[in-house]
Design an enzyme around this catalytic site. Structure first.
Site, PDB file in Angstrom:
ATOM      1  N   ARG A 127       0.799  -1.080   0.090  1.00 31.21           N
ATOM      2  CA  ARG A 127      -0.055   0.158  -0.080  1.00 31.21           C
ATOM      3  C   ARG A 127       0.922   1.291  -0.071  1.00 31.21           C
ATOM      4  NH1 ARG A 127      -3.914  -2.687  -0.593  1.00 31.21           N
ATOM      5  NH2 ARG A 127      -4.825  -4.063   0.742  1.00 31.21           N
TER       6      ARG A 127
ATOM      7  N   CYS B  55      -2.001  -0.010  15.775  1.00 32.76           N
ATOM      8  CA  CYS B  55      -2.263  -1.266  16.587  1.00 32.76           C
ATOM      9  C   CYS B  55      -2.352  -0.920  17.998  1.00 32.76           C
ATOM     10  CB  CYS B  55      -0.999  -2.296  16.206  1.00 32.76           C
ATOM     11  SG  CYS B  55       0.401  -1.882  16.744  1.00 32.76           S
TER      12      CYS B  55
HETATM   13  P1  NAD Z   1      -2.086  -7.206   6.594  1.00 37.98           P
HETATM   14  O1  NAD Z   1      -1.873  -8.398   7.370  1.00 37.98           O
HETATM   15  O2  NAD Z   1      -3.289  -7.206   5.425  1.00 37.98           O
HETATM   16  O3  NAD Z   1      -0.590  -6.942   5.822  1.00 37.98           O
HETATM   17  C1  NAD Z   1       0.701  -7.261   6.547  1.00 37.98           C
HETATM   18  C2  NAD Z   1       1.640  -7.681   5.400  1.00 37.98           C
HETATM   19  O4  NAD Z   1       1.094  -9.108   5.243  1.00 37.98           O
HETATM   20  C3  NAD Z   1       1.748  -6.973   4.267  1.00 37.98           C
HETATM   21  O5  NAD Z   1       3.168  -6.684   3.893  1.00 37.98           O
HETATM   22  C4  NAD Z   1       1.103  -7.764   3.073  1.00 37.98           C
HETATM   23  O6  NAD Z   1       1.493  -7.702   1.927  1.00 37.98           O
HETATM   24  C5  NAD Z   1       0.991  -9.321   3.653  1.00 37.98           C
HETATM   25  N1  NAD Z   1      -0.110 -10.214   3.457  1.00 37.98           N
HETATM   26  C6  NAD Z   1      -1.328  -9.415   3.294  1.00 37.98           C
HETATM   27  N2  NAD Z   1      -2.175 -10.682   2.854  1.00 37.98           N
HETATM   28  C7  NAD Z   1      -1.452 -11.687   2.890  1.00 37.98           C
HETATM   29  C8  NAD Z   1      -1.614 -13.184   2.616  1.00 37.98           C
HETATM   30  N3  NAD Z   1      -3.079 -13.590   2.148  1.00 37.98           N
HETATM   31  N4  NAD Z   1      -0.649 -13.834   2.619  1.00 37.98           N
HETATM   32  C9  NAD Z   1       0.634 -13.544   2.857  1.00 37.98           C
HETATM   33  N5  NAD Z   1       0.902 -12.100   3.124  1.00 37.98           N
HETATM   34  C10 NAD Z   1      -0.213 -11.447   3.101  1.00 37.98           C
HETATM   35  O7  NAD Z   1      -2.134  -6.021   7.498  1.00 37.98           O
HETATM   36  P2  NAD Z   1      -2.172  -4.470   7.203  1.00 37.98           P
HETATM   37  O8  NAD Z   1      -3.592  -4.185   6.874  1.00 37.98           O
HETATM   38  O9  NAD Z   1      -1.026  -4.062   6.374  1.00 37.98           O
HETATM   39  O10 NAD Z   1      -1.722  -3.653   8.696  1.00 37.98           O
HETATM   40  C11 NAD Z   1      -2.840  -3.567   9.716  1.00 37.98           C
HETATM   41  C12 NAD Z   1      -2.851  -4.575  10.831  1.00 37.98           C
HETATM   42  O11 NAD Z   1      -1.560  -4.821  11.360  1.00 37.98           O
HETATM   43  C13 NAD Z   1      -3.872  -4.290  11.806  1.00 37.98           C
HETATM   44  O12 NAD Z   1      -4.334  -5.641  12.234  1.00 37.98           O
HETATM   45  C14 NAD Z   1      -2.815  -3.997  12.854  1.00 37.98           C
HETATM   46  O13 NAD Z   1      -3.510  -4.217  14.400  1.00 37.98           O
HETATM   47  C15 NAD Z   1      -1.672  -4.773  12.826  1.00 37.98           C
HETATM   48  N6  NAD Z   1      -0.443  -4.111  13.251  1.00 37.98           N
HETATM   49  C16 NAD Z   1       0.002  -4.749  14.327  1.00 37.98           C
HETATM   50  C17 NAD Z   1       1.266  -4.411  14.886  1.00 37.98           C
HETATM   51  C18 NAD Z   1       1.588  -5.108  16.331  1.00 37.98           C
HETATM   52  O14 NAD Z   1       2.795  -4.880  16.740  1.00 37.98           O
HETATM   53  N7  NAD Z   1       0.976  -6.107  16.995  1.00 37.98           N
HETATM   54  C19 NAD Z   1       1.795  -2.948  14.645  1.00 37.98           C
HETATM   55  C20 NAD Z   1       1.185  -2.528  13.365  1.00 37.98           C
HETATM   56  C21 NAD Z   1       0.074  -2.961  12.720  1.00 37.98           C
END
Ligand code: NAD
Length: 499
Positions: free
Chosen positions: A177, A281
Site C-alpha cells: 500500500r 495497533c
Molecule cells: P495485513 O495483514 O493485511 O498485511 C501485512 C503484511 O502481510 C503486508 O506486507 C501484506 O502484503 C502481507 N499480506 C497480506 N495478505 C497476505 C496473505 N494473504 N498472505 C501472505 N501475506 C499477506 O495488515 P495491514 O492491513 O497491512 O496492517 C494492519 C494490521 O496490522 C492491523 O491488524 C494492525 O493491528 C496490525 N498491526 C499490528 C502491530 C503490532 O505490533 N501488533 C503493529 C502494526 C500493525
C-alpha cells in the site's frame, strides 16, 4: 504512471511479473503509482544474492556494523521531511504523525549502535580444571521482515536495525500500500555504508510472502500485520523450521475509574482513539468507564472534543488532527461496521459515515464516530475496526471492567486512568496484555525496552526491538574449551559434572 519496483543488490530494479498493485493518495482517492508484485523466482534470486552478501557482512566486526547504524541515524535525520512527505502522501497520516512514525523507527536504529554490547557473549573462566566456557551470539544468515501499511517507516526499521547490525542479510517485504519509504530507507542504508545485497527490498503480495515462508535459505521471519495473516505466517514458517515472531491485530481497552481526572481521560481517549484515523495497533478503540456516573461524565466530555476534530489531507499541515484511511475498501468496511453497531443496538453518539470534505470528495475519509452502550456480542466490539471509531462499554465495577480487557481475544495494549495507586498496581499485575499504560493511553515502549502483544496479538516468544530484537535475529553458541593440557586421563564415559 510512476512505477515502483524492488531494491536488489544496491539498485532499483523493475519488476518482471507484469503484476502490479495500485498505490493511492488516500486524500484524493487518485492512483499515484503502481508497485510491482514480485514472483517467487524474483524473490528466490534476491535471497540467493543476499546469502552471498551476508558472508562478508556477518564476518565484519560488530563495531564497524554499528558505525553503519550511526551514519544511518544521521542520514534519516537529514531526510526526515522528504520521507515524511512520501509517507503521508501514500498512507494519508498527517505530516507531524509521519515524522513520529520515522522517529520511533529511528530510535531503534540509535539503540542498534550498541550492537557490539548486545552481541557480547558470556564467559566463565575455569568452569572446571583448565576449562573455560563461553557463549557467542551469531547471526542467523538471511532473515526476513514482512511489514504492514500503517507504520511504513517505523516497523521496517524495527526489523532492519537488529537484523542488520547483528550481521544478517535481510529480505524486507513491505506493505504494497505504501512502498516508497522502505525503498528510501534502503537507499540510505547504502549511503551509510551497508554493502549491496545485505538488504533487499522486495515488493509483493501473497506470492512473495509464500516464497519467503518456503525458502530453504531464510532462517527467520519477523512479521507485523493482521491476526489471520500473523497466524498463517507463524504456522507456515514453523513448518519449514524457521524462527517466527508474528505480531497481529488489537482491540485496546482503556479503563476509566470514577476517580480519574475526566478532562485528562477524555483528551487521552480522543488522541488515542482518533489519531492516525485509528489505524494504529496501539490505538484505543474501547473505553470502559466504571459506573454509569463516570460513563455519563466521560461522554459529556468526549462529545465536544470529537465535534471539534479536524479531518483532512496532510497537506493542510498542523490544521489537521487526522487524515483519510488507507483505501476505499477500508473506508467502506469501517462504515459497514458502524452500520452493524447501529443494527445491533449500540447508541451512536457521533456518526462519521457521511463525512465529506470540499475538494476531497473522492478521498477515503471517515469522520470520528463514538458509540455508547456497546456490548460483548456486537461486531463492533469483537472485531478490530482499524478506523476512527471509539466504542464505550459501560462496566458496573472495576472487576467487570478488567474482565472486558482480559476476556477479549486480543492482548496488544491497554490503559487505566485512575488516581489510585493500588488500583493501578492491581491492574498492571493481573491484566493479560503485553503493554500497559497507567494514565498513559498509548504505552508504546521505547527502543531499549521491547514491544509485543499477548494472546491473538502476538505469536512467537520474543518481542520486537530492545534486547529481544537481538535475541530473535541471532543464535547462541556455547563453547567449552580445555587448554592447553588436553585430556590426560584418557576417555571419559560418564556424563561429568564440573568438579
Ligand atoms: P495485513 O495483514 O493485511 O498485511 C501485512 C503484511 O502481510 C503486508 O506486507 C501484506 O502484503 C502481507 N499480506 C497480506 N495478505 C497476505 C496473505 N494473504 N498472505 C501472505 N501475506 C499477506 O495488515 P495491514 O492491513 O497491512 O496492517 C494492519 C494490521 O496490522 C492491523 O491488524 C494492525 O493491528 C496490525 N498491526 C499490528 C502491530 C503490532 O505490533 N501488533 C503493529 C502494526 C500493525
Amino acid at each position: 504512471m510512476k512505477e515502483i519496483g524492488h531494491w536488489i543488490n544496491g539498485k532499483h530494479v523493475a519488476g518482471t511479473s507484469g503484476r502490479f498493485a495500485d498505490v493511492y493518495n488516500p486524500a484524493t482517492g487518485e492512483v499515484q503509482a503502481k508497485v510491482a508484485l514480485a514472483t517467487k523466482a524474483e524473490l528466490d534470486a534476491a535471497v540467493a544474492a543476499a546469502a552471498e552478501a551476508q558472508k562478508a557482512w556477518g564476518a565484519t566486526n560488530p563495531q564497524k556494523r554499528a558505525r553503519v547504524m550511526m551514519e544511518l541515524v544521521r542520514l534519516i535525520n537529514r531526510d526526515m521531511d522528504k520521507m515524511a512527505e512520501a509517507l503521508s502522501s501514500e498512507h494519508g497520516k498527517t505530516f507531524p504523525d509521519a515524522k513520529g512514525d520515522i522517529q520511533r523507527g529511528l530510535e531503534v536504529i540509535e539503540f542498534c549502535i550498541g550492537a557490539p554490547q548486545m552481541l557480547k557473549g558470556e564467559f566463565t573462566d575455569s568452569a572446571g580444571p583448565g576449562i573455560d566456557m563461553y557463549s557467542m551470539r551469531q547471526p542467523l544468515g538471511v532473515v526476513a521482515g514482512i511489514t504492514p501499511f500503517n507504520f511504513p517507516a517505523m516497523i521496517p526499521l524495527w526489523k532492519m536495525g537488529p537484523a542488520l547490525s547483528s550481521g544478517n542479510a535481510m529480505i524486507l517485504k513491505p506493505s504494497e500500500r505504501d512502498p516508497s519509504v522502505p525503498l528510501m530507507l534502503a537507499e540510505l542504508c547504502q549511503e551509510a555504508g551497508l554493502p549491496d545485497g545485505v538488504l533487499q527490498v522486495i515488493n509483493g503480495d501473497k506470492e512473495s510472502v509464500d516464497a519467503i515462508l518456503d525458502s530453504e535459505i531464510i532462517q527467520a521471519v519477523g512479521f507485523v500485520g493482521s491476526t489471520p495473516i500473523a497466524q498463517y505466517i507463524y504456522e507456515r514458517a514453523a513448518a519449514t523450521g524457521k524462527r517466527a515472531q508474528c505480531f497481529g491485530g488489537a482491540k485496546n481497552h482503556m479503563i476509566i475509574m470514577p476517580d480519574a481526572d475526566m478532562d485528562q481521560a477524555a483528551d487521552a481517549l480522543v488522541g488515542a482513539g482518533f489519531g492516525a484515523a485509528g489505524e494504529r495497533c496501539m490505538a484505543i478503540s474501547v473505553a470502559v468507564p466504571v459506573g454509569d456516573e463516570t460513563a455519563d461524565r466521560l461522554i459529556e466530555k468526549l462529545v465536544p472534543r470529537i465535534e471539534k476534530l479536524k479531518v483532512g489531507p496532510y497537506t493542510a499541515g498542523n490544521d489537521v488532527d487526522y487524515g483519510p484511511v488507507v483505501t476505499a475498501a477500508a473506508a467502506e468496511r469501517i462504515k459497514g461496521l458502524i452500520g452493524s453497531g447501529v443494527d445491533q443496538g449500540a447508541t451512536l453518539v457521533c456518526d462519521g459515515r457521511n463525512f465529506s470534505l470540499q475538494g476531497y470528495e473522492n478521498g477515503f475519509f471517515v469522520g470520528p464516530t463514538l458509540f455508547d452502550n456497546v456490548t460483548r456480542d456486537m461486531e463492533i466490539y469483537k472485531q478490530e475496526i482499524f478506523g476512527p471509531v471509539l466504542s464505550t462499554v459501560r462496566a458496573k465495577t472495576y472487576e467487570e471492567a478488567l474482565s472486558y480487557a482480559m476476556d477479549h481475544e486480543y492482548g496488544n495494549g491497554t490503559a487505566i486512568f485512575t488516581r489510585d495507586g493500588d488500583t493501578a498496581r492491581d491492574f498492571a499485575n493481573r491484566i493479560n496484555i503485553g503493554m500497559v499504560g497507567i494514565n498513559v493511553p498509548i504505552p508504546v515502549p521505547l527502543a531499549y525496552h521491547t514491544f509485543g502483544g499477548w494472546k491473538k496479538s502476538g505469536f512467537g516468544d520474543l518481542n520486537q526491538h530492545g534486547p529481544d530484537g537481538f535475541r530473535f535475529y541471532t543464535r547462541t553458541k556455547t563453547i567449552t574449551s580445555r587448554w592447553p593440557s588436553g585430556i590426560k586421563e584418557g576417555s571419559a564415559f560418564n556424563f561429568k559434572a564440573m568438579d
